[in-house]
Design an enzyme around this catalytic site. Structure first.
Site, PDB file in Angstrom:
ATOM      1  N   ASP A 146       0.796  -1.053  -0.065  1.00  0.00           N
ATOM      2  CA  ASP A 146      -0.131  -0.152   0.090  1.00  0.00           C
ATOM      3  C   ASP A 146       0.829   1.245  -0.103  1.00  0.00           C
ATOM      4  OD1 ASP A 146      -1.948  -1.768   0.196  1.00  0.00           O
ATOM      5  OD2 ASP A 146      -2.945  -1.037   1.943  1.00  0.00           O
ATOM      6  N   HIS A 177       3.818  -2.422   3.075  1.00  0.00           N
ATOM      7  CA  HIS A 177       3.559  -0.903   2.425  1.00  0.00           C
ATOM      8  C   HIS A 177       4.812  -0.833   1.789  1.00  0.00           C
ATOM      9  CE1 HIS A 177       0.918  -0.977   5.682  1.00  0.00           C
ATOM     10  NE2 HIS A 177       0.272   0.047   5.282  1.00  0.00           N
TER      11      HIS A 177
HETATM   12 ZN    ZN Z   1      -2.304   3.156   3.358  1.00  0.00          ZN
END
Ligand code: ZN
Length: 277
Positions: free
Chosen positions: A98, A243
Site C-alpha cells: 500500500d 507497505h
Molecule cells: Zn495506506
C-alpha cells in the site's frame, strides 16, 4: 509512444467491461490457475442480480414510444464489509503493498517479485502515481494488479460523500492514465471503511479489498518481526498487508526477500485476482 498506443488500445477494449464490473461476477477469481479460478469464487454479499427480461418480450414493443426499457437496469451490488481473504483452495496467498509507488522502495519490491516470478497487488495513492508514472507502467508490464487507495490517504470516515468521491475518482483516473486500465479494487486508508466508500466503490466498478494478516511493517518493528509475522500467519487464502511507501520501508523491502522464498518453499502460490469481465 508505443506504450501510450498500447494503453489506448487496452482502454478501448476494456471501456465497456470496466464500467460496472461490480454488478457482474462479484468476488475474487484468481489469475494464477484457470482451473481453480473457474470454481473458486467468493460469493458476494447481497441478493443475486435480477434476471433480464426475455429478449422475445422486447420484440413485441414498438421501437419508439414509452414502453418498458429495452434492458432492465442491473442492480448495483454494494457490500457492507470488505473482502478479507481469497479462495483457500490450491494453497493460494496474496501479497499486497500500500501507499506507493515510491522511488526508494517500490523498485526493490518489484525486483524481488520479478526474481521469483510472483505477481502482487499494489494499492496506489493518486498523489504518488502522478510523480512516479514509470513505476506504475512497470507494474502493468510485469503483470501486477493495482488498486485504488485514494488520492491523499485521508481517513474517509471523517469526510463527506462528495469529498470521498473526489479522492476515489481522481485516483481511478490517474491509474487509468498510467496503468492502462481502470482499477477493479479499492482499499480504504487505515482500513477505515464507511457506507459511502462501499457505495462509491461499487458505482466505480471496484470491489473493497482488506487483508487477513497485517505485517505491521508500518510500525517499523524490525525486519525479523515482519518476517515472523508473515511466516507464522501464512495459510491458504491469506492476504498479507505490507507497505512500499508512507515512511521508511527498508524493513519491508528486506523482509520480502526473506519471507517470499520461504512461502514458495512451503508450497504457497502467490497470486492476484483475475480481471472481472
Ligand atoms: Zn495506506
Amino acid at each position: 509512444m508505443q506504450k501510450d498506443q498500447l494503453f489506448t488500445r487496452r482502454r478501448l477494449l476494456l471501456a465497456g467491461a470496466a464500467a460496472l464490473g461490480a454488478a457482474g461476477t462479484a468476488g475474487v477469481v484468481l489469475a494464477s490457475d484457470a482451473e481453480d479460478a473457474a470454481r473458486t469464487v467468493v460469493p458476494a454479499a447481497g441478493p443475486p442480480p435480477r434476471s433480464a427480461l426475455k429478449s422475445s418480450a422486447f420484440r413485441l414493443q414498438p421501437l419508439t414510444g414509452y414502453g418498458p426499457p429495452r434492458t432492465e437496469p442491473r442492480k448495483l451490488r454494494v457490500r457492507t464489509e470488505p473482502i478479507m481473504e481469497i479462495p483457500k483452495s490450491g494453497r493460494h496467498m496474496m501479497l499486497t503493498f500500500d501507499d506507493g509507488p515510491n522511488p526508494n522502495y517500490t523498485p526493490h519490491i518489484l525486483d524481488t517479485l520479478a526474481k521469483y516470478d510472483v505477481r502482487a497487488m499494489f494499492f496506489l495513492c493518486g498523489e504518488c502515481i502522478v510523480v512516479n508514472r514509470e513505476l506504475v507502467a512497470r507494474m502493468a508490464e510485469e503483470g501486477h494488479v493495482v488498486g485504488n487507495h485514494t488520492w491523499t490517504h485521508p481517513l474517509l470516515t471523517t469526510m463527506n460523500r462528495s469529498e470521498i468521491r473526489d479522492e476515489m475518482a481522481s485516483t481511478s483516473d490517474a491509474i487509468e492514465d498510467t496503468y492502462g486500465e481502470r482499477p477493479q479494487w479499492f482499499r480504504a486508508p487505515y482500513g477505515a471503511w464507511n457506507r459511502a466508500a462501499f457505495q462509491l466503490g461499487a458505482e466505480m466498478g471496484m470491489e473493497p479489498m482488506a487483508w487477513t494478516v497485517d505485517s505491521t511493517d508500518w510500525t517499523t518493528p524490525g525486519t525479523r518481526t515482519i518476517v515472523d509475522i508473515v511466516e507464522h500467519g501464512a495459510a491458504p487464502g491469506v492476504v498479507v498487508l505490507s507497505h512500499d511507501a508512507g515512511g521508511d520501508r527498508s524493513q519491508s523491502v528486506k523482509a520480502l526477500r526473506e519471507y517470499l522464498p520461504y512461502l514458495l518453499d512451503n508450497g504457497y502460490h502467490l497470486t492476484v485476482p483475475r480481471r472481472r469481465t
